[in-house]
Design an enzyme around this catalytic site. Structure first.
Site, short mmCIF file in Angstrom:
data_model
loop_
_atom_site.label_atom_id
_atom_site.label_comp_id
_atom_site.label_asym_id
_atom_site.label_seq_id
_atom_site.Cartn_x
_atom_site.Cartn_y
_atom_site.Cartn_z
N GLN A 90 -4.82 -1.20 9.53
CA GLN A 90 -4.72 -2.54 8.96
C GLN A 90 -5.24 -3.59 9.95
OE1 GLN A 90 -3.86 -3.05 5.81
NE2 GLN A 90 -3.71 -5.27 5.78
N ASP B 187 -11.24 2.60 3.79
CA ASP B 187 -11.48 1.15 3.76
C ASP B 187 -12.96 0.82 3.55
OD1 ASP B 187 -9.33 -0.63 3.93
OD2 ASP B 187 -8.99 -0.13 6.04
N LYS C 12 0.83 -1.20 0.00
CA LYS C 12 0.00 0.00 0.00
C LYS C 12 0.87 1.26 0.00
CE LYS C 12 -3.85 -2.39 2.11
NZ LYS C 12 -4.83 -2.51 3.20
N1 L34 Z 1 -7.99 -2.37 7.21
N2 L34 Z 1 -7.26 -4.49 6.71
C1 L34 Z 1 -7.75 -3.31 6.30
N3 L34 Z 1 -8.02 -3.05 5.00
C2 L34 Z 1 -7.79 -3.99 4.04
O1 L34 Z 1 -8.10 -3.76 2.77
C3 L34 Z 1 -7.23 -5.22 4.44
N4 L34 Z 1 -6.88 -6.19 3.52
C4 L34 Z 1 -7.05 -7.60 3.89
C5 L34 Z 1 -6.36 -7.80 5.25
N5 L34 Z 1 -6.56 -6.69 6.17
C6 L34 Z 1 -7.00 -5.46 5.79
C7 L34 Z 1 -5.81 -6.09 2.70
O2 L34 Z 1 -5.20 -5.04 2.54
C8 L34 Z 1 -6.34 -8.30 2.75
N6 L34 Z 1 -5.53 -7.28 2.12
C9 L34 Z 1 -4.57 -7.50 1.10
C10 L34 Z 1 -3.79 -6.48 0.57
C11 L34 Z 1 -2.84 -6.73 -0.40
C12 L34 Z 1 -2.68 -7.99 -0.89
C13 L34 Z 1 -3.45 -9.02 -0.40
C14 L34 Z 1 -4.39 -8.77 0.59
C15 L34 Z 1 -1.62 -8.21 -1.94
O3 L34 Z 1 -0.86 -7.33 -2.25
N7 L34 Z 1 -1.54 -9.45 -2.49
C16 L34 Z 1 -0.57 -9.84 -3.48
C17 L34 Z 1 0.51 -10.75 -2.92
C18 L34 Z 1 1.02 -10.39 -1.61
C19 L34 Z 1 1.95 -11.45 -1.02
O4 L34 Z 1 3.01 -11.69 -1.61
O5 L34 Z 1 1.58 -11.98 0.03
C20 L34 Z 1 -1.28 -10.70 -4.54
O6 L34 Z 1 -0.73 -10.79 -5.63
O7 L34 Z 1 -2.35 -11.23 -4.24
#
Ligand code: L34
Length: 283
Positions: A96, A119, A52
């Site tokens: 988060q 969010d 982020k």
């Molecule tokens: N307050 N908490 C708040 N807001 C959110 O929107 C979230 N979420 C979830 C968990 N807690 C939160 C996220 O940000 C899940 N989440 C999230 C954010 C980014 C990614 C996955 C979940 C992400 O960047 N995923 C990448 C790979 C990351 C890795 O290597 O682990 C992907 O390609 O899916």
């Protein structure tokens, strides 16, 4: 072999659109600031929060980082949220999740001003979504809709089945699909004959929180499968709620994990932060 929906590519488009809007705001002397609050050092949260912050940098949004120890009290965290609510230079506040057990997540989420709730978790914004008012739509559900729309997948009139009824994914995704004129069914852990229902889906959104739960026998030939799950195994390999290898030949289109919904969550956060300039103005 199904169309693999490229979340990275679509997320990049959205971030580029935000970057242009943010640059235009800058020319008018308007700077956007996101406050990012993380409690503790959960390894998955570290990755997500980092993604982020990197996205903010790319788009041109200033991010303020608040890294609090696991031992922070609820009172201290609420005091920080209150300070950020009252700071006119802060447009958006992100705490988060998950938070440590001794902190009530609802209390903290509800303390964030609805105008800074990028969010979209505050009951005001959740309610606004359900009655069709403008407001912040939470990032993961909004990302699911953008993946469909930008892949040219029609939602109106289609049988949409959402597996899972969580407050942060299942419920808001089903509201959004309904808003797009889908015919929406929500399944959950008490649903009977679940495969009979999921096999009716033209669009199947999976948010059950169980690794590789959905196999090819859950889906209709040619269905669009959106995998919201993300799990890490012992060797740090990621997988979703869908058994990708088993489903990919039967599905018409499918999102991968990683590179699907997760990256869209980050892109939609950028979109909400960009929109915050207008939303902050609203009475
Ligand atoms: N307050 N908490 C708040 N807001 C959110 O929107 C979230 N979420 C979830 C968990 N807690 C939160 C996220 O940000 C899940 N989440 C999230 C954010 C980014 C990614 C996955 C979940 C992400 O960047 N995923 C990448 C790979 C990351 C890795 O290597 O682990 C992907 O390609 O899916």
């Amino acid at each position: 072999m199904a169309l693999i929906i490229d979340g990275k590519k679509i997320a990049a488009q959205i971030k580029d659109e935000c970057r242009e809007k943010v640059a235009a705001y800058k020319e008018q002397g308007i700077e956007i600031t996101l406050a990012v609050v993380q409690v503790g050092h959960d390894p998955a949260s570290n990755v997500y929060v980092n993604n982020k912050k990197k996205a903010c940098e790319y788009v041109g949004i200033r991010s303020l980082s608040y890294e609090l120890e696991e031992t922070v009290t609820e009172e201290e965290l609420l005091a920080l949220v209150e300070k950020l609510n009252n700071d006119p230079t802060v447009n958006g506040i992100l705490v988060q999740l998950p938070l440590p057990e001794h902190i009530d997540e609802n209390k903290v989420t509800f303390a964030i001003s609805p105008k800074k709730d990028v969010d979209g978790f505050h009951p005001y914004n959740v309610g606004a979504l359900s009655i069709g008012l403008k407001g912040y739509v939470s990032c993961t559900p909004a990302g699911v809709i953008q993946l469909l729309k930008r892949s040219g997948i029609e939602i109106a009139g289609k049988n949409c089945v959402v597996m899972g009824r969580s407050n942060i994914v299942g419920k808001p995704v089903s509201m959004l699909l309904l808003r797009e004129n889908g015919t929406v069914t929500v399944t959950h852990s008490k649903t009977e004959n679940i495969k009979e229902i999921t096999r009716q889906a033209d669009i199947l959104v999976v948010a059950v929180g169980k690794p590789r739960f959905v196999t090819s026998d859950f889906i209709k030939e040619g269905a669009v499968v959106i995998d919201v799950g993300i799990h890490r195994n012992a060797d740090n390999k990621l997988c979703g709620d869908v058994d990708f290898e088993d489903v990919k030949d039967k599905a018409g289109a499918i999102t991968p994990v990683p590179g699907g919904v997760g990256v869209m969550t980050v892109a939609m956060l950028m979109s909400n932060c960009t929109a915050s300039v207008e939303i902050n103005e609203r009475a």
